[in-house]
Design an enzyme around this catalytic site. Structure first.
Site, PDB file in Angstrom:
ATOM      1  N   ASP A 196      40.320  40.828  51.682  1.00 58.65           N
ATOM      2  CA  ASP A 196      39.242  39.906  51.277  1.00 58.65           C
ATOM      3  C   ASP A 196      38.255  40.652  50.381  1.00 58.65           C
ATOM      4  O   ASP A 196      38.357  41.860  50.200  1.00 58.65           O
ATOM      5  CB  ASP A 196      38.542  39.333  52.524  1.00 58.65           C
ATOM      6  CG  ASP A 196      37.934  37.958  52.244  1.00 58.65           C
ATOM      7  OD1 ASP A 196      37.869  37.545  51.076  1.00 58.65           O
ATOM      8  OD2 ASP A 196      37.500  37.299  53.210  1.00 58.65           O
ATOM      9  N   HIS A 329      44.175  28.181  49.469  1.00 60.73           N
ATOM     10  CA  HIS A 329      42.739  28.374  49.729  1.00 60.73           C
ATOM     11  C   HIS A 329      41.965  28.845  48.500  1.00 60.73           C
ATOM     12  O   HIS A 329      40.900  28.314  48.189  1.00 60.73           O
ATOM     13  CB  HIS A 329      42.576  29.355  50.891  1.00 60.73           C
ATOM     14  CG  HIS A 329      41.176  29.738  51.187  1.00 60.73           C
ATOM     15  ND1 HIS A 329      40.219  28.828  51.577  1.00 60.73           N
ATOM     16  CD2 HIS A 329      40.541  30.947  51.151  1.00 60.73           C
ATOM     17  CE1 HIS A 329      39.072  29.448  51.770  1.00 60.73           C
ATOM     18  NE2 HIS A 329      39.229  30.736  51.516  1.00 60.73           N
TER      19      HIS A 329
HETATM   20 FE1  N7H Z   1      37.781  32.216  51.731  1.00 58.77          FE
HETATM   21  N1  N7H Z   1      41.523  34.064  54.140  1.00 58.77           N
HETATM   22  O1  N7H Z   1      41.757  35.101  54.676  1.00 58.77           O
HETATM   23  O2  N7H Z   1      42.390  33.201  54.060  1.00 58.77           O
HETATM   24  N2  N7H Z   1      39.157  33.637  51.299  1.00 58.77           N
HETATM   25  N3  N7H Z   1      38.211  32.390  53.703  1.00 58.77           N
HETATM   26  N4  N7H Z   1      36.259  30.908  52.185  1.00 58.77           N
HETATM   27  N5  N7H Z   1      37.219  32.134  49.811  1.00 58.77           N
HETATM   28  C1  N7H Z   1      39.365  34.204  50.059  1.00 58.77           C
HETATM   29  O3  N7H Z   1      39.588  36.526  46.569  1.00 58.77           O
HETATM   30  C2  N7H Z   1      39.267  33.088  54.263  1.00 58.77           C
HETATM   31  C3  N7H Z   1      35.885  30.500  53.421  1.00 58.77           C
HETATM   32  C4  N7H Z   1      36.248  31.309  49.250  1.00 58.77           C
HETATM   33  O4  N7H Z   1      37.392  33.471  43.449  1.00 58.77           O
HETATM   34  C5  N7H Z   1      40.421  35.163  50.128  1.00 58.77           C
HETATM   35  O5  N7H Z   1      38.197  37.793  47.679  1.00 58.77           O
HETATM   36  C6  N7H Z   1      39.207  32.925  55.698  1.00 58.77           C
HETATM   37  C7  N7H Z   1      34.867  29.483  53.334  1.00 58.77           C
HETATM   38  C8  N7H Z   1      36.111  31.594  47.838  1.00 58.77           C
HETATM   39  O6  N7H Z   1      39.555  33.179  43.651  1.00 58.77           O
HETATM   40  C9  N7H Z   1      40.861  35.180  51.416  1.00 58.77           C
HETATM   41  C10 N7H Z   1      38.108  32.148  55.964  1.00 58.77           C
HETATM   42  C11 N7H Z   1      34.642  29.287  51.990  1.00 58.77           C
HETATM   43  C12 N7H Z   1      37.028  32.595  47.558  1.00 58.77           C
HETATM   44  C13 N7H Z   1      40.080  34.203  52.158  1.00 58.77           C
HETATM   45  C14 N7H Z   1      37.499  31.803  54.716  1.00 58.77           C
HETATM   46  C15 N7H Z   1      35.508  30.209  51.278  1.00 58.77           C
HETATM   47  C16 N7H Z   1      37.706  32.917  48.802  1.00 58.77           C
HETATM   48  C17 N7H Z   1      40.986  35.989  48.984  1.00 58.77           C
HETATM   49  C18 N7H Z   1      37.570  31.661  57.273  1.00 58.77           C
HETATM   50  C19 N7H Z   1      33.696  28.343  51.315  1.00 58.77           C
HETATM   51  C20 N7H Z   1      37.257  33.257  46.210  1.00 58.77           C
HETATM   52  C21 N7H Z   1      40.185  37.237  48.756  1.00 58.77           C
HETATM   53  C22 N7H Z   1      37.774  32.254  58.411  1.00 58.77           C
HETATM   54  C23 N7H Z   1      33.496  27.103  51.709  1.00 58.77           C
HETATM   55  C24 N7H Z   1      38.183  32.434  45.366  1.00 58.77           C
HETATM   56  C25 N7H Z   1      39.260  37.186  47.571  1.00 58.77           C
HETATM   57  C26 N7H Z   1      38.389  33.081  44.037  1.00 58.77           C
HETATM   58  C27 N7H Z   1      38.686  33.883  48.907  1.00 58.77           C
HETATM   59  C28 N7H Z   1      40.258  33.804  53.496  1.00 58.77           C
HETATM   60  C29 N7H Z   1      36.401  31.005  54.598  1.00 58.77           C
HETATM   61  C30 N7H Z   1      35.534  30.356  49.914  1.00 58.77           C
HETATM   62  C31 N7H Z   1      41.979  36.098  51.900  1.00 58.77           C
HETATM   63  C32 N7H Z   1      40.157  33.488  56.730  1.00 58.77           C
HETATM   64  C33 N7H Z   1      34.189  28.772  54.506  1.00 58.77           C
HETATM   65  C34 N7H Z   1      35.140  30.932  46.875  1.00 58.77           C
END
Ligand code: N7H
Length: 485
Positions: A196, A329
């Site tokens: 992440d 996601h």
């Molecule tokens: Fe997410 N995951 O492990 O699946 N998220 N996220 N997120 N997320 C991202 O690109 C995860 C949550 C965003 O710019 C990555 O840095 C998990 C909420 C946004 O390409 C991974 C949870 C919200 C991005 C995860 C969670 C977001 C992003 C890739 C909850 C907003 C960047 C790593 C437990 C409402 C998108 C990275 C971009 C990336 C995961 C929550 C938003 C691995 C497990 C609640 C904007």
């Protein structure tokens, strides 16, 4: 001859006035969130002037980061003792302090409502026939949060004690939550196992050498009172150089997630069952766990292949979803070309957020692995900053992640539609829910690159159990408006 209006010069960012977590993120191996109510306003506001010198600014964080970098360069693997403190207030908090925060509420209904009253709109289960998902602590009023980051629990706890001593009886603790970066090679990975913190907005005027990726944003997208801040203008001085902080206590059902991947491998010819399961996870998120593809796959998955690559746009895929499912996601939460190239183009600048979360809870136990059942709470202390919750976090959750018809499209390249190969009809697959954070009827398609119409149904793997919306004021705001001498 008419003269073009000259745009007002954007004031340079005052890094000594902006709290450190907003633009750079407080360095952390561990982080404590201390949520509280103000019990004695007069005493609290006078003690706030003694607390404020502890607050870490952006300039100080940049210095800390340089110190860490130099230390690492010397080959020293020990951790430097380091602590970083920030503070933020909810709407109820400003009301309790007697501060008129109309500048923060007038264009921000989510902030005004508070998260517990907004939770249903986000899709959270707050009350209902079964046990509500939200923890009782977060059903109480929360006035403020103090974030303390550091190298170890010892350092953070010492700082927390000092802070509690400063405020004494002027505050009443609501709850304290401790987050920890995962150990060993899982460091930097969230609990499902994915790396992440790869993609966060680059900020014009702050990030001098941004890596190739999505368009950099104007500073006002993250810091109030600057170009790109869509809120009221002008802001009162105390509300300039601040940012809204959204906090979410998100529990992750990790053994259940792993079992789901195990049971539903993507049936791509040439892949073993295990590889198919890994592919399913990668396509639900939009990135590989580690960034590296272990096997020689017959399919090229462009950005899924390379470690930390952020230089992709999801363009030119039409309805086929070979590279990345529309429901993945990272595509749901930053649709890039899906909106930027849609019709005349839709800017996604106002929807960018700076994510600053940390994991909480233990590693999986043997029993949990064997039973495929969560027995210990773990997940993500999700935190993000922006100058609008309405177009930032809440929009991403409600209008994008929870929306089975997003991203939109137009024929013939219609996201969410697939060709029926026999009839050549376009068939709508109403199944673009975010499989990670989407709340609602949890079906999603596109995970199988060869038959993208195939929709899967899954239980919720991420369960929101609480949270609040805050505003993180500037140092001047803290000293000159919130604190009294
Ligand atoms: Fe997410 N995951 O492990 O699946 N998220 N996220 N997120 N997320 C991202 O690109 C995860 C949550 C965003 O710019 C990555 O840095 C998990 C909420 C946004 O390409 C991974 C949870 C919200 C991005 C995860 C969670 C977001 C992003 C890739 C909850 C907003 C960047 C790593 C437990 C409402 C998108 C990275 C971009 C990336 C995961 C929550 C938003 C691995 C497990 C609640 C904007």
């Amino acid at each position: 001859m008419s003269q073009q209006p000259v745009p007002a010069p954007t004031p340079a960012l005052d890094l000594n006035n902006i709290q450190g977590d907003i633009l750079s993120g407080l360095p952390k191996k561990t982080q404590t969130y201390f949520f509280f109510q103000v019990a004695n306003v007069k005493l609290f506001r006078s003690q706030l002037s003694k607390f404020t010198p502890l607050v870490k600014t952006t300039a100080q964080v940049l210095k800390d980061r340089k110190t860490i970098e130099d230390h690492k360069k010397k080959g020293d693997k020990t951790l430097i003792t380091m602590v970083g403190v920030n503070i933020a207030f909810s709407h109820k908090g400003f009301q309790a302090l007697g501060i008129d925060d109309t500048t923060l509420t007038s264009t921000e209904p989510n902030f005004k409502l508070g998260q517990k009253d907004d939770a249903k709109n986000l899709g959270d289960k707050v009350t209902g026939t079964g046990a509500p998902d939200w923890e009782p602590e977060f059903l109480q009023d929360i006035h403020a949060v103090i974030l303390i980051s550091g190298d170890s629990h010892g350092t953070v706890n010492k700082q927390l004690k000092e802070i509690k001593d400063i405020f004494g009886a002027s505050i009443k603790e609501v709850t304290t939550i401790v987050g920890d970066v995962r150990p060993g090679k899982e460091s930097g990975h969230e609990h499902f196992g994915f790396l992440d913190g790869i993609s966060n907005p680059s900020v014009i005027g702050f990030d001098t050498n941004p890596l190739p990726g999505p368009k950099p944003v104007r500073a006002g997208v993250l810091v109030t009172g600057h170009d790109g801040d869509l809120g009221p203008s002008p802001r009162p001085a105390w509300a300039v150089d601040g940012s809204y902080l959204t906090f979410r206590h998100l529990f992750q059902n990790v053994p259940e997630f792993n079992k789901y991947l195990e049971d539903n491998p993507v049936p791509v010819p040439g892949l073993s069952r295990e590889e198919g399961s890994e592919l399913l996870g990668a396509r639900m998120v939009g990135r590989w766990k580690s960034g590296k593809w272990k096997v020689s796959s017959p399919i090229v998955f462009a950005h899924l292949l390379s470690f930390r690559n952020n230089n992709f746009r999801f363009q030119a895929e039409g309805a086929f979803q070979k590279i990345c499912p529309f429901s993945a996601h990272i595509r749901k939460t930053l649709p890039r070309a899906d909106l930027e190239d849609f019709g005349a183009g839709i800017s996604i600048e106002k929807n960018r957020i700076a994510r600053r979360g940390v994991q909480f809870g233990p590693e999986l136990t043997k029993d949990e692995i064997n039973s495929n059942k969560t027995a210990h709470g773990r997940g993500l202390l999700f935190a993000c900053y922006s100058t609008s919750i309405k177009t930032g976090f809440a929009f991403l959750q409600e209008s994008w992640a929870n929306n089975p018809t997003f991203p939109p499209g137009a024929a013939p390249a219609v996201p969410g539609y697939v060709f029926n190969v026999e009839t050549l009809d376009l068939v709508l697959t109403m199944s673009r829910l975010d499989p990670i954070i989407g709340q609602g009827a949890r079906t999603f398609s596109g995970t199988d690159p060869n038959t993208p119409a195939t929709a899967l149904t899954a239980p919720a793997f991420v369960v929101p159990r609480g949270g609040e919306y805050f505003f993180s004021p500037s140092l001047k705001g803290l000293k000159e408006t919130l604190a009294t001498a």
